[in-house]
Design a protein around this motif. Sequence first.
Motif, PDB file in Angstrom:
ATOM      1  N   ASN A   8       0.786  -1.241   0.000  1.00  0.00           N
ATOM      2  CA  ASN A   8       0.000   0.000   0.000  1.00  0.00           C
ATOM      3  C   ASN A   8       0.816   1.289   0.000  1.00  0.00           C
ATOM      4  O   ASN A   8       0.262   2.363   0.245  1.00  0.00           O
ATOM      5  CB  ASN A   8      -0.969   0.036   1.190  1.00  0.00           C
ATOM      6  CG  ASN A   8      -2.079  -0.983   1.071  1.00  0.00           C
ATOM      7  OD1 ASN A   8      -2.453  -1.371  -0.031  1.00  0.00           O
ATOM      8  ND2 ASN A   8      -2.603  -1.432   2.197  1.00  0.00           N
ATOM      9  N   VAL A   9       2.107   1.213  -0.302  1.00  0.00           N
ATOM     10  CA  VAL A   9       2.873   2.456  -0.403  1.00  0.00           C
ATOM     11  C   VAL A   9       2.342   3.311  -1.547  1.00  0.00           C
ATOM     12  O   VAL A   9       2.454   4.539  -1.527  1.00  0.00           O
ATOM     13  CB  VAL A   9       4.372   2.151  -0.594  1.00  0.00           C
ATOM     14  CG1 VAL A   9       5.180   3.436  -0.750  1.00  0.00           C
ATOM     15  CG2 VAL A   9       4.901   1.344   0.590  1.00  0.00           C
ATOM     16  N   LEU A  15      -1.476   5.037   3.374  1.00  0.00           N
ATOM     17  CA  LEU A  15      -0.242   5.572   3.960  1.00  0.00           C
ATOM     18  C   LEU A  15      -0.107   7.026   3.504  1.00  0.00           C
ATOM     19  O   LEU A  15       0.355   7.293   2.395  1.00  0.00           O
ATOM     20  CB  LEU A  15       0.972   4.752   3.515  1.00  0.00           C
ATOM     21  CG  LEU A  15       1.066   3.322   4.054  1.00  0.00           C
ATOM     22  CD1 LEU A  15       2.277   2.610   3.464  1.00  0.00           C
ATOM     23  CD2 LEU A  15       1.148   3.314   5.573  1.00  0.00           C
ATOM     24  N   LEU A  19       3.942   9.807   6.244  1.00  0.00           N
ATOM     25  CA  LEU A  19       4.615   8.560   6.612  1.00  0.00           C
ATOM     26  C   LEU A  19       5.749   8.206   5.658  1.00  0.00           C
ATOM     27  O   LEU A  19       6.454   7.224   5.873  1.00  0.00           O
ATOM     28  CB  LEU A  19       3.607   7.415   6.672  1.00  0.00           C
ATOM     29  CG  LEU A  19       2.492   7.577   7.710  1.00  0.00           C
ATOM     30  CD1 LEU A  19       1.547   6.390   7.675  1.00  0.00           C
ATOM     31  CD2 LEU A  19       3.077   7.753   9.105  1.00  0.00           C
ATOM     32  N   ARG A  36       6.204   7.173  -4.756  1.00  0.00           N
ATOM     33  CA  ARG A  36       5.288   6.033  -4.716  1.00  0.00           C
ATOM     34  C   ARG A  36       5.302   5.315  -6.061  1.00  0.00           C
ATOM     35  O   ARG A  36       5.267   5.957  -7.118  1.00  0.00           O
ATOM     36  CB  ARG A  36       3.864   6.491  -4.396  1.00  0.00           C
ATOM     37  CG  ARG A  36       3.705   7.205  -3.054  1.00  0.00           C
ATOM     38  CD  ARG A  36       2.273   7.687  -2.878  1.00  0.00           C
ATOM     39  NE  ARG A  36       2.100   8.528  -1.697  1.00  0.00           N
ATOM     40  CZ  ARG A  36       1.764   8.080  -0.492  1.00  0.00           C
ATOM     41  NH1 ARG A  36       1.564   6.775  -0.319  1.00  0.00           N
ATOM     42  NH2 ARG A  36       1.615   8.907   0.517  1.00  0.00           N
ATOM     43  N   VAL A  57       9.794   4.545   4.629  1.00  0.00           N
ATOM     44  CA  VAL A  57       8.358   4.347   4.802  1.00  0.00           C
ATOM     45  C   VAL A  57       8.099   3.903   6.235  1.00  0.00           C
ATOM     46  O   VAL A  57       8.776   3.004   6.745  1.00  0.00           O
ATOM     47  CB  VAL A  57       7.806   3.290   3.822  1.00  0.00           C
ATOM     48  CG1 VAL A  57       6.319   3.046   4.080  1.00  0.00           C
ATOM     49  CG2 VAL A  57       8.027   3.731   2.381  1.00  0.00           C
ATOM     50  N   ASP A  58       7.131   4.543   6.879  1.00  0.00           N
ATOM     51  CA  ASP A  58       6.677   4.157   8.214  1.00  0.00           C
ATOM     52  C   ASP A  58       5.318   3.478   8.063  1.00  0.00           C
ATOM     53  O   ASP A  58       4.329   4.117   7.707  1.00  0.00           O
ATOM     54  CB  ASP A  58       6.568   5.399   9.097  1.00  0.00           C
ATOM     55  CG  ASP A  58       5.971   5.103  10.476  1.00  0.00           C
ATOM     56  OD1 ASP A  58       5.721   3.920  10.781  1.00  0.00           O
ATOM     57  OD2 ASP A  58       5.749   6.069  11.234  1.00  0.00           O
ATOM     58  N   PHE A  59       5.261   2.167   8.325  1.00  0.00           N
ATOM     59  CA  PHE A  59       4.012   1.425   8.193  1.00  0.00           C
ATOM     60  C   PHE A  59       3.121   1.554   9.428  1.00  0.00           C
ATOM     61  O   PHE A  59       2.065   0.935   9.490  1.00  0.00           O
ATOM     62  CB  PHE A  59       4.303  -0.051   7.907  1.00  0.00           C
ATOM     63  CG  PHE A  59       4.818  -0.301   6.518  1.00  0.00           C
ATOM     64  CD1 PHE A  59       3.958  -0.255   5.433  1.00  0.00           C
ATOM     65  CD2 PHE A  59       6.161  -0.565   6.289  1.00  0.00           C
ATOM     66  CE1 PHE A  59       4.417  -0.478   4.148  1.00  0.00           C
ATOM     67  CE2 PHE A  59       6.635  -0.789   5.007  1.00  0.00           C
ATOM     68  CZ  PHE A  59       5.764  -0.747   3.932  1.00  0.00           C
ATOM     69  N   GLN A  60       3.562   2.304  10.426  1.00  0.00           N
ATOM     70  CA  GLN A  60       2.827   2.588  11.664  1.00  0.00           C
ATOM     71  C   GLN A  60       2.807   1.421  12.645  1.00  0.00           C
ATOM     72  O   GLN A  60       2.816   1.632  13.852  1.00  0.00           O
ATOM     73  CB  GLN A  60       1.393   3.052  11.375  1.00  0.00           C
ATOM     74  CG  GLN A  60       1.328   4.357  10.583  1.00  0.00           C
ATOM     75  CD  GLN A  60      -0.084   4.843  10.418  1.00  0.00           C
ATOM     76  OE1 GLN A  60      -0.818   4.365   9.566  1.00  0.00           O
ATOM     77  NE2 GLN A  60      -0.477   5.792  11.241  1.00  0.00           N
ATOM     78  N   PRO A 157      -2.428  -0.780   9.545  1.00  0.00           N
ATOM     79  CA  PRO A 157      -2.428   0.665   9.706  1.00  0.00           C
ATOM     80  C   PRO A 157      -3.826   1.258   9.547  1.00  0.00           C
ATOM     81  O   PRO A 157      -4.617   0.809   8.723  1.00  0.00           O
ATOM     82  CB  PRO A 157      -1.499   1.139   8.577  1.00  0.00           C
ATOM     83  CG  PRO A 157      -0.613  -0.026   8.303  1.00  0.00           C
ATOM     84  CD  PRO A 157      -1.463  -1.240   8.557  1.00  0.00           C
TER      85      PRO A 157
END
Length: 402
Positions: A8-9, A15, A19, A36, A57-60, A157
């Motif tokens: 899902n980037v 996202l 993020l 992206r 990338v921060d996937f949370q 996320p």
Amino acid sequence: MTCNVLMNVDKPTVLPNSLLTASSTLNLQSTAADGRLDNALSSWIPGIIDNNQWHQVDFQTPQNLSGVITQGSPNTERWVSSFAIMTSMDGLTFFPVTNVDGSVVMFNANTNKDTAIKNYFPHTLVARFVRLIPQTWAPTGPGLRVNYIGCFSSAIPTLHTVPTSILLPPTTPLIYIETPPVINSPTPTPQVTSAPQVTYDLLCSKNMGVQDQRIVLDSQITASSSASNHGPELGRLSEYYEGSWMPLLTDQEPYIQVDFQDLKFLSGVITQGEGQKDSWTSEYQVYLSTNGKDFYPYSDRQDGIPKVFSANDDNNTPRTNYFVKNIIARYIRIVPIGSHRDVSLRFEILGCNPNPISQVTIRIPLYVYTTSPVPSTLTPSIHQGGSTQSPTPPTLTTPAGK
């Protein structure tokens, strides 16, 4: 390969731009959020040209990551031809993807700006943060669009709604070329290959010291509750019949956990029963954490359902269970969910100490080529426009301490 879905980037609704971050950016039209996969308008372009720039990338929440897909810039002749990957659970300490000998894996990537290149990692990674660090690039400079491959953990996320005006326009379907990681050459040689299967990694399977009070102190082992004369300090694996940890009978959610003080690679659990009585733990689950507050269940399934480990069938014989991948964590919690008579447990954790590398500088192993970090000189490493570009001789970098 079961852990092989897009992460899902490419979807700002999942996202959001905040993020996606980067070490530097050329201008407002080439930010980290522009990087992206399948963005038809722009890409991430670093503002500094050296080997220490990164796209993150921060996937949370921690996710299972098995690979990465890269493209170049859609509107300029820029792309990344090789890169390294680093991951983190807390956004502070990052670990590189390495080979079994500890050398940093260099992934071969793009040879033009449009084709999407897929690289699989040597094994599935569990991480919240992932950084891609370009090492070689096109003659005109690096440009990156990216997405990751993997499978979502049980903690997905949170969806964020953004105005439709900033959504990326649809483009033609991507053409994927899969290429395995290559160590000793910055020149990519794409080839069709099957994705590596997840296997048990027994190279990181040392006793982590739970059974040795000189390594893991009593204060580092805690529990949800303890019966009289069965405190958590007695939950150490032992060849002697010395008792065990036992929770209170009224404890409906018993657990015992270890704080290793620092992040470790953890690869498995050894359990024993009570030793002096006819009682033991027959099944358990494992939960892991980097901060002691947020615990995530260990799962070997794509849907994230916690793994139930079969444990002991007598009161003294050790039983070993391995994870299918090494997990980075500081805390590990064993949660008994089945027992013979009373819940009783002695245990040891398997794993090894990671070798963290600086957030900024990647130490390329000896005899691995990398571009010279000089902003005015870009190192070409591909064929462009039908003619062969002669690459600038790469700099041979010796790691610190050699």
